[in-house]
Design a protein around this motif. Structure first.
Motif, mmCIF file in Angstrom:
data_model
loop_
_atom_site.group_PDB
_atom_site.id
_atom_site.type_symbol
_atom_site.label_atom_id
_atom_site.label_comp_id
_atom_site.label_asym_id
_atom_site.label_seq_id
_atom_site.Cartn_x
_atom_site.Cartn_y
_atom_site.Cartn_z
ATOM 1 N N HIS A 157 1.551 14.859 0.095
ATOM 2 C CA HIS A 157 0.435 14.165 0.038
ATOM 3 C C HIS A 157 -0.898 15.540 -0.947
ATOM 4 O O HIS A 157 -1.858 15.217 -1.471
ATOM 5 C CB HIS A 157 0.311 13.298 -0.186
ATOM 6 C CG HIS A 157 1.715 12.272 -0.431
ATOM 7 N ND1 HIS A 157 1.526 12.654 -1.786
ATOM 8 C CD2 HIS A 157 2.120 11.226 0.065
ATOM 9 C CE1 HIS A 157 2.527 11.468 -1.547
ATOM 10 N NE2 HIS A 157 3.270 10.839 -1.173
ATOM 11 N N MET B 108 0.890 -1.130 -0.119
ATOM 12 C CA MET B 108 0.398 0.205 -0.152
ATOM 13 C C MET B 108 1.497 1.335 -0.156
ATOM 14 O O MET B 108 1.949 1.487 1.094
ATOM 15 C CB MET B 108 -0.915 -0.311 1.347
ATOM 16 C CG MET B 108 -1.846 0.814 1.068
ATOM 17 S SD MET B 108 -3.172 1.293 2.499
ATOM 18 C CE MET B 108 -3.737 -0.755 2.373
ATOM 19 N N SER B 109 1.144 2.733 -0.909
ATOM 20 C CA SER B 109 1.442 3.158 -0.776
ATOM 21 C C SER B 109 1.012 4.585 0.461
ATOM 22 O O SER B 109 0.068 4.138 1.557
ATOM 23 C CB SER B 109 0.898 4.416 -2.839
ATOM 24 O OG SER B 109 -0.103 4.967 -1.778
ATOM 25 N N THR B 110 2.202 4.983 0.515
ATOM 26 C CA THR B 110 1.829 6.121 1.838
ATOM 27 C C THR B 110 0.491 6.356 1.607
ATOM 28 O O THR B 110 0.019 6.990 2.626
ATOM 29 C CB THR B 110 2.954 7.194 1.616
ATOM 30 O OG1 THR B 110 4.329 6.584 0.988
ATOM 31 C CG2 THR B 110 2.814 7.980 2.504
ATOM 32 N N VAL B 111 0.432 6.977 0.048
ATOM 33 C CA VAL B 111 -1.317 8.206 0.104
ATOM 34 C C VAL B 111 -2.452 7.338 0.741
ATOM 35 O O VAL B 111 -3.324 7.190 1.436
ATOM 36 C CB VAL B 111 -1.433 8.539 -1.399
ATOM 37 C CG1 VAL B 111 -2.514 9.020 -1.668
ATOM 38 C CG2 VAL B 111 0.045 9.317 -1.292
ATOM 39 N N GLU B 112 -1.851 5.769 -0.078
ATOM 40 C CA GLU B 112 -3.316 5.058 0.199
ATOM 41 C C GLU B 112 -3.370 4.709 1.888
ATOM 42 O O GLU B 112 -4.679 5.186 2.883
ATOM 43 C CB GLU B 112 -3.014 3.117 0.211
ATOM 44 C CG GLU B 112 -3.198 3.631 -1.761
ATOM 45 C CD GLU B 112 -4.865 4.276 -1.617
ATOM 46 O OE1 GLU B 112 -5.789 3.284 -1.178
ATOM 47 O OE2 GLU B 112 -4.935 5.018 -2.435
ATOM 48 N N ARG B 113 -2.220 4.859 2.643
ATOM 49 C CA ARG B 113 -2.346 4.300 3.787
ATOM 50 C C ARG B 113 -2.187 5.706 5.270
ATOM 51 O O ARG B 113 -3.355 4.824 5.765
ATOM 52 C CB ARG B 113 -0.714 4.108 4.580
ATOM 53 C CG ARG B 113 -0.059 2.584 4.600
ATOM 54 C CD ARG B 113 1.229 2.013 4.941
ATOM 55 N NE ARG B 113 2.445 3.315 5.065
ATOM 56 C CZ ARG B 113 2.854 3.463 4.126
ATOM 57 N NH1 ARG B 113 3.127 3.042 2.853
ATOM 58 N NH2 ARG B 113 3.957 4.293 4.162
ATOM 59 N N SER C 103 5.342 13.378 4.550
ATOM 60 C CA SER C 103 5.177 13.028 3.268
ATOM 61 C C SER C 103 3.604 13.250 3.719
ATOM 62 O O SER C 103 3.045 13.151 2.823
ATOM 63 C CB SER C 103 4.882 11.356 3.822
ATOM 64 O OG SER C 103 6.182 10.877 3.289
ATOM 65 N N ALA D 292 3.679 7.471 8.656
ATOM 66 C CA ALA D 292 4.736 8.007 7.681
ATOM 67 C C ALA D 292 5.204 9.262 8.770
ATOM 68 O O ALA D 292 4.374 9.635 8.966
ATOM 69 C CB ALA D 292 2.885 8.742 6.233
#
Length: 191
Positions: free
Chosen positions: A42, A1-6, A38, A34
């Motif tokens: 975003h 899972m990407s940072t944005v998703e997390r 980060s 994160a």
């Protein structure tokens, strides 16, 4: 899972558990694993991230409901399937809980997806009931819009009663009751 998703998923969970005010940027970052850099790379800030989380929750709720609403069966069968689907009743409705959050309700951008989701749900239930009337599955006296509003109000009220009691029993009783009222509008074979 990407940072944005997390970040989005962590915010969704925290909004459901703690509400907007109780969801700090630090708590989001800790849950998402994160850093502050980060998060702000975003998202412009907590409101921007909360909006993304609320929109995702709204989309998922609509998709889950639509799966039942567009399935085969009578209108009442499909509504019953929606009302009986598995839910974490004692946690409450993730969208309904946001209506109790003064900061969400005071922010037009955050409130909009909540209002739109409930408006969509009422409209979609009314469509199903109108379809049921047209097919002869529900009697002509049934008012689809008013009945749809009643179903949504009963569902949300069921969550409140269950949380107050610490038991799913009041929720289940409310769903059984509203389905009984709806069943009273199902014509019998000899009519």
């Amino acid at each position: 899972m990407s940072t944005v998703e997390r970040l989005i998923e962590s915010t969704r969970e925290l909004l459901w558990e703690r509400g907007y005010t109780g969801t700090s940027p630090k708590a989001i970052q800790q849950r998402a694993g994160a850093g502050q850099g980060s998060m702000y790379h975003h998202f412009a800030g907590k409101p921007d991230l909360a909006l993304a989380a609320i929109q995702r929750t709204a989309g998922e709720m609509r998709a889950k409901a639509e799966a039942q609403f567009s399935a085969p069966g009578t209108a009442v069968d499909r509504i019953a399937a929606y009302l009986h689907r598995e839910r974490d009743v004692l946690k409450g409705c993730p969208m309904g809980r946001l209506t109790q959050d003064p900061d969400v309700m005071a922010d037009p951008a955050l409130r909009a997806p909540v209002d739109e989701t409930f408006a969509w749900l009422r409209a979609r239930l009314a469509e199903l009931m109108a379809e049921g009337r047209e097919r002869g599955e529900l009697d002509a006296a049934l008012d689809p819009q008013a009945t749809a509003a009643t179903v949504v109000a009963t569902l949300q009220g069921g969550y409140v009663l269950a949380r107050a009691a610490g038991s799913v029993q009041p929720f289940d009783q409310a769903i059984t009751g509203v389905l009984g009222l709806l069943a009273a509008h199902v014509p019998t074979a000899h009519e």
